[in-house]
Design a protein around this motif. Sequence first.
Motif, PDB file in Angstrom:
ATOM      1  N   GLN A 132       0.741  -1.265  -0.052  1.00  0.00           N
ATOM      2  CA  GLN A 132      -0.031   0.074  -0.043  1.00  0.00           C
ATOM      3  C   GLN A 132       0.982   1.281  -0.110  1.00  0.00           C
ATOM      4  O   GLN A 132       0.594   2.258  -0.810  1.00  0.00           O
ATOM      5  CB  GLN A 132      -0.714   0.080   1.192  1.00  0.00           C
ATOM      6  N   SER A 133       1.974   1.299   0.881  1.00  0.00           N
ATOM      7  CA  SER A 133       2.699   2.255   0.942  1.00  0.00           C
ATOM      8  C   SER A 133       3.543   2.795  -0.418  1.00  0.00           C
ATOM      9  O   SER A 133       3.737   4.054  -1.019  1.00  0.00           O
ATOM     10  CB  SER A 133       3.898   2.356   1.925  1.00  0.00           C
ATOM     11  N   GLN A 134       3.764   1.686  -1.150  1.00  0.00           N
ATOM     12  CA  GLN A 134       4.496   1.736  -2.585  1.00  0.00           C
ATOM     13  C   GLN A 134       3.529   2.480  -3.556  1.00  0.00           C
ATOM     14  O   GLN A 134       3.767   3.055  -4.371  1.00  0.00           O
ATOM     15  CB  GLN A 134       4.963   0.364  -3.055  1.00  0.00           C
ATOM     16  N   LEU A 135       2.329   1.998  -3.297  1.00  0.00           N
ATOM     17  CA  LEU A 135       1.115   2.510  -4.118  1.00  0.00           C
ATOM     18  C   LEU A 135       0.963   4.075  -3.959  1.00  0.00           C
ATOM     19  O   LEU A 135       0.822   4.684  -5.049  1.00  0.00           O
ATOM     20  CB  LEU A 135      -0.233   1.707  -4.257  1.00  0.00           C
ATOM     21  N   LEU A 136       0.937   4.230  -2.852  1.00  0.00           N
ATOM     22  CA  LEU A 136       0.778   5.834  -2.435  1.00  0.00           C
ATOM     23  C   LEU A 136       2.056   6.597  -2.872  1.00  0.00           C
ATOM     24  O   LEU A 136       1.596   7.626  -3.452  1.00  0.00           O
ATOM     25  CB  LEU A 136       0.954   5.932  -0.837  1.00  0.00           C
ATOM     26  N   ASN A 161       2.526  14.909 -13.286  1.00  0.00           N
ATOM     27  CA  ASN A 161       1.414  15.225 -14.126  1.00  0.00           C
ATOM     28  C   ASN A 161       1.223  16.899 -13.826  1.00  0.00           C
ATOM     29  O   ASN A 161       1.137  17.387 -14.803  1.00  0.00           O
ATOM     30  CB  ASN A 161       0.248  14.738 -13.765  1.00  0.00           C
ATOM     31  N   ALA A 167       3.876   5.961  -5.396  1.00  0.00           N
ATOM     32  CA  ALA A 167       3.632   5.728  -6.897  1.00  0.00           C
ATOM     33  C   ALA A 167       2.676   6.936  -7.407  1.00  0.00           C
ATOM     34  O   ALA A 167       2.737   7.649  -8.527  1.00  0.00           O
ATOM     35  CB  ALA A 167       3.292   4.491  -7.480  1.00  0.00           C
ATOM     36  N   ASP A 168       1.615   6.760  -6.923  1.00  0.00           N
ATOM     37  CA  ASP A 168       0.481   7.657  -7.219  1.00  0.00           C
ATOM     38  C   ASP A 168       0.867   9.193  -6.673  1.00  0.00           C
ATOM     39  O   ASP A 168       0.455  10.196  -7.658  1.00  0.00           O
ATOM     40  CB  ASP A 168      -0.812   7.395  -6.288  1.00  0.00           C
ATOM     41  N   ASN A 169       1.438   9.491  -5.918  1.00  0.00           N
ATOM     42  CA  ASN A 169       1.935  10.800  -5.615  1.00  0.00           C
ATOM     43  C   ASN A 169       2.971  11.112  -6.608  1.00  0.00           C
ATOM     44  O   ASN A 169       2.966  12.488  -6.829  1.00  0.00           O
ATOM     45  CB  ASN A 169       2.511  10.628  -4.137  1.00  0.00           C
ATOM     46  N   THR A 206       3.204  10.246  -9.642  1.00  0.00           N
ATOM     47  CA  THR A 206       2.573  10.506 -10.808  1.00  0.00           C
ATOM     48  C   THR A 206       1.854  11.711 -10.801  1.00  0.00           C
ATOM     49  O   THR A 206       1.824  12.451 -11.821  1.00  0.00           O
ATOM     50  CB  THR A 206       1.524   9.188 -11.271  1.00  0.00           C
ATOM     51  N   ALA A 207       1.185  11.987  -9.679  1.00  0.00           N
ATOM     52  CA  ALA A 207       0.556  13.268  -9.541  1.00  0.00           C
ATOM     53  C   ALA A 207       1.354  14.373  -9.794  1.00  0.00           C
ATOM     54  O   ALA A 207       1.370  15.547 -10.417  1.00  0.00           O
ATOM     55  CB  ALA A 207      -0.327  13.423  -8.404  1.00  0.00           C
ATOM     56  N   THR A 208       2.641  14.259  -8.973  1.00  0.00           N
ATOM     57  CA  THR A 208       3.632  15.541  -9.193  1.00  0.00           C
ATOM     58  C   THR A 208       4.060  15.737 -10.573  1.00  0.00           C
ATOM     59  O   THR A 208       4.194  16.600 -11.045  1.00  0.00           O
ATOM     60  CB  THR A 208       4.784  14.981  -8.013  1.00  0.00           C
TER      61      THR A 208
END
Length: 80
Positions: free
Chosen positions: A3-7, A17, A9-11, A13-15
């Motif tokens: 879960q921490s790796q997904l967070l 973007n 990765a999402d963060n 990606t958002a940065t």
Amino acid sequence: MTQSQLLVADNLTATVNELYQKFGAWRTARALLLVAWRQRQTRMQVAELSNSQLRDIGLPEREDSLGHPNFLPLHLRRFG
């Protein structure tokens, strides 16, 4: 992935973007390449330091590589 790796990765990606939306693709790519080049230059400069200099600036020492055959002068190496 955890879960921490997904967070992360999402963060990330958002940065990326957000940077793309604000500055465009070429400026974002140029900045990324510049950071990678500077990191490489820093590593290259640190690679030339002796163990005592590394110790002085708080970096870990390298293991002794004198016994490694790649560090012997060419005329002392055995080929074959």
